[in-house]
Design a protein around this motif. Structure first.
Motif, PDB file in Angstrom:
ATOM      1  N   TYR A 139      -0.971  13.876 -13.024  1.00 46.24           N
ATOM      2  CA  TYR A 139      -0.920  12.433 -12.770  1.00 46.24           C
ATOM      3  C   TYR A 139      -1.660  11.616 -13.823  1.00 46.24           C
ATOM      4  N   ALA A 140      -1.924  12.194 -14.983  1.00 51.15           N
ATOM      5  CA  ALA A 140      -2.598  11.467 -16.061  1.00 51.15           C
ATOM      6  C   ALA A 140      -1.800  10.237 -16.488  1.00 51.15           C
ATOM      7  N   TRP A 141      -0.490  10.261 -16.297  1.00 50.55           N
ATOM      8  CA  TRP A 141       0.353   9.122 -16.663  1.00 50.55           C
ATOM      9  C   TRP A 141      -0.028   7.844 -15.912  1.00 50.55           C
ATOM     10  N   VAL A 142      -0.661   7.961 -14.716  1.00 51.63           N
ATOM     11  CA  VAL A 142      -1.021   6.747 -13.971  1.00 51.63           C
ATOM     12  C   VAL A 142      -2.059   5.915 -14.712  1.00 51.63           C
ATOM     13  N   ASN A 143      -2.809   6.545 -15.609  1.00 52.52           N
ATOM     14  CA  ASN A 143      -3.838   5.828 -16.370  1.00 52.52           C
ATOM     15  C   ASN A 143      -3.246   4.820 -17.345  1.00 52.52           C
ATOM     16  N   THR A 144      -1.946   4.916 -17.603  1.00 56.75           N
ATOM     17  CA  THR A 144      -1.277   4.017 -18.555  1.00 56.75           C
ATOM     18  C   THR A 144      -0.393   2.985 -17.866  1.00 56.75           C
ATOM     19  N   VAL A 145      -0.430   2.951 -16.538  1.00 60.18           N
ATOM     20  CA  VAL A 145       0.457   2.074 -15.765  1.00 60.18           C
ATOM     21  C   VAL A 145      -0.344   0.982 -15.068  1.00 60.18           C
ATOM     22  N   VAL A 146       0.183  -0.205 -15.090  1.00 57.75           N
ATOM     23  CA  VAL A 146      -0.312  -1.284 -14.240  1.00 57.75           C
ATOM     24  C   VAL A 146       0.768  -1.516 -13.196  1.00 57.75           C
ATOM     25  N   GLY A 147       0.357  -1.663 -11.950  1.00 54.51           N
ATOM     26  CA  GLY A 147       1.329  -1.854 -10.881  1.00 54.51           C
ATOM     27  C   GLY A 147       1.297  -3.256 -10.307  1.00 54.51           C
ATOM     28  N   TRP A 148       2.409  -3.661  -9.748  1.00 58.19           N
ATOM     29  CA  TRP A 148       2.542  -4.941  -9.047  1.00 58.19           C
ATOM     30  C   TRP A 148       3.040  -4.628  -7.647  1.00 58.19           C
ATOM     31  N   GLY A 149       2.253  -5.019  -6.647  1.00 57.50           N
ATOM     32  CA  GLY A 149       2.619  -4.745  -5.269  1.00 57.50           C
ATOM     33  C   GLY A 149       2.995  -6.003  -4.516  1.00 57.50           C
ATOM     34  N   GLN A 150       4.026  -5.888  -3.681  1.00 61.26           N
ATOM     35  CA  GLN A 150       4.474  -6.964  -2.802  1.00 61.26           C
ATOM     36  C   GLN A 150       4.706  -6.383  -1.432  1.00 61.26           C
ATOM     37  N   GLY A 151       4.312  -7.128  -0.424  1.00 62.74           N
ATOM     38  CA  GLY A 151       4.556  -6.637   0.919  1.00 62.74           C
ATOM     39  C   GLY A 151       4.087  -7.603   1.973  1.00 62.74           C
ATOM     40  N   THR A 152       3.914  -7.061   3.165  1.00 64.41           N
ATOM     41  CA  THR A 152       3.499  -7.873   4.305  1.00 64.41           C
ATOM     42  C   THR A 152       2.404  -7.163   5.084  1.00 64.41           C
ATOM     43  N   VAL A 153       1.645  -7.973   5.794  1.00 63.86           N
ATOM     44  CA  VAL A 153       0.634  -7.488   6.727  1.00 63.86           C
ATOM     45  C   VAL A 153       0.955  -8.117   8.075  1.00 63.86           C
ATOM     46  N   ASN A 154       1.016  -7.294   9.098  1.00 63.36           N
ATOM     47  CA  ASN A 154       1.204  -7.796  10.450  1.00 63.36           C
ATOM     48  C   ASN A 154      -0.142  -7.706  11.160  1.00 63.36           C
ATOM     49  N   PRO A 155      -0.878  -8.824  11.244  1.00 69.60           N
ATOM     50  CA  PRO A 155      -2.203  -8.767  11.857  1.00 69.60           C
ATOM     51  C   PRO A 155      -2.161  -8.400  13.340  1.00 69.60           C
ATOM     52  N   ALA A 156      -1.055  -8.641  14.016  1.00 65.19           N
ATOM     53  CA  ALA A 156      -0.957  -8.321  15.438  1.00 65.19           C
ATOM     54  C   ALA A 156      -0.912  -6.811  15.677  1.00 65.19           C
ATOM     55  N   THR A 157      -0.265  -6.073  14.763  1.00 63.30           N
ATOM     56  CA  THR A 157      -0.132  -4.620  14.932  1.00 63.30           C
ATOM     57  C   THR A 157      -1.032  -3.835  13.984  1.00 63.30           C
ATOM     58  N   GLY A 158      -1.585  -4.520  12.968  1.00 59.52           N
ATOM     59  CA  GLY A 158      -2.406  -3.844  11.980  1.00 59.52           C
ATOM     60  C   GLY A 158      -1.607  -3.039  10.979  1.00 59.52           C
ATOM     61  N   GLU A 159      -0.319  -3.346  10.827  1.00 63.97           N
ATOM     62  CA  GLU A 159       0.506  -2.604   9.888  1.00 63.97           C
ATOM     63  C   GLU A 159       0.622  -3.333   8.545  1.00 63.97           C
ATOM     64  N   ILE A 160       0.490  -2.563   7.483  1.00 61.47           N
ATOM     65  CA  ILE A 160       0.626  -3.063   6.115  1.00 61.47           C
ATOM     66  C   ILE A 160       1.800  -2.328   5.502  1.00 61.47           C
ATOM     67  N   SER A 161       2.765  -3.065   4.942  1.00 60.12           N
ATOM     68  CA  SER A 161       3.888  -2.477   4.238  1.00 60.12           C
ATOM     69  C   SER A 161       3.920  -3.070   2.843  1.00 60.12           C
ATOM     70  N   VAL A 162       3.912  -2.208   1.822  1.00 61.67           N
ATOM     71  CA  VAL A 162       3.890  -2.698   0.453  1.00 61.67           C
ATOM     72  C   VAL A 162       4.669  -1.758  -0.454  1.00 61.67           C
ATOM     73  N   THR A 163       5.363  -2.343  -1.431  1.00 63.66           N
ATOM     74  CA  THR A 163       6.048  -1.598  -2.476  1.00 63.66           C
ATOM     75  C   THR A 163       5.366  -1.912  -3.791  1.00 63.66           C
ATOM     76  N   VAL A 164       5.073  -0.867  -4.573  1.00 60.51           N
ATOM     77  CA  VAL A 164       4.415  -1.030  -5.860  1.00 60.51           C
ATOM     78  C   VAL A 164       5.369  -0.605  -6.966  1.00 60.51           C
ATOM     79  N   HIS A 165       5.531  -1.492  -7.956  1.00 60.34           N
ATOM     80  CA  HIS A 165       6.381  -1.252  -9.126  1.00 60.34           C
ATOM     81  C   HIS A 165       5.542  -1.160 -10.382  1.00 60.34           C
ATOM     82  N   ALA A 166       6.025  -0.454 -11.379  1.00 53.49           N
ATOM     83  CA  ALA A 166       5.371  -0.390 -12.692  1.00 53.49           C
ATOM     84  C   ALA A 166       5.655  -1.680 -13.444  1.00 53.49           C
ATOM     85  N   VAL A 167       4.631  -2.216 -14.081  1.00 49.32           N
ATOM     86  CA  VAL A 167       4.804  -3.415 -14.938  1.00 49.32           C
ATOM     87  C   VAL A 167       4.142  -3.171 -16.279  1.00 49.32           C
TER      88      VAL A 167
END
Length: 152
Positions: free
Chosen positions: A124-152
């Motif tokens: 996983y040394a390749w992760v050291n060269t990647v910056v990620g961008w995450g988008q998603g949602t948080v549902n405070p009522a259920t405590g669930e976090i859903s996020v997708t991370v892309h390489a930028v």
């Protein structure tokens, strides 16, 4: 073993996480989400979380803490430290910062984050060269976090 090549904008992983503990320092999350203004000095809420991540580049389990800073103007800043344990048992350190914005129509919080991953594992040394961008949602009522991370 994860692939070391990636394309700009390529998904790295999807995460489905859940709150495991919420520590409030004064202003409660419920009060803030209910419209109570933060104090002039702002407020902090620590949200511990864990869950699974899966995707074309990284699969495994993530656990960590988001040290939320609620500013006096109501802006919520993310400051996330976490560990990713891959399916093969390799470790990846995660750091994320960004913002959370309420979506008045859905009751969810919109999450936007910048992601930095670090690993000394050869696989996983390749992760050291990647910056990620995450988008998603948080549902405070259920405590669930859903996020997708892309390489930028």
């Amino acid at each position: 073993m994860a692939s070391t090549s990636f394309a700009l904008g390529e998904p790295l992983y999807d995460a489905t996480l859940h709150f495991t503990k919420v520590t409030e320092y004064g202003l409660s999350m419920a009060a803030f989400l209910g419209g109570q203004a933060p104090p002039p000095a702002g407020s902090r809420i620590d949200v511990a979380f864990e869950g699974s991540i899966s995707g074309p580049k990284i699969k495994g389990h993530m656990s960590g803490v988001d040290y939320l800073q609620i500013r006096a103007d109501g802006q919520v800043r993310l400051h996330i430290h976490a560990e990713i344990a891959t399916e093969a048992g390799e470790k990846i350190a995660f750091f994320g910062d960004g913002i959370v914005r309420p979506d008045k129509n859905s009751g969810l919080l919109q999450l936007r984050e910048n992601v930095t991953l670090t690993s000394s594992s050869p696989a996983y040394a390749w992760v050291n060269t990647v910056v990620g961008w995450g988008q998603g949602t948080v549902n405070p009522a259920t405590g669930e976090i859903s996020v997708t991370v892309h390489a930028v």
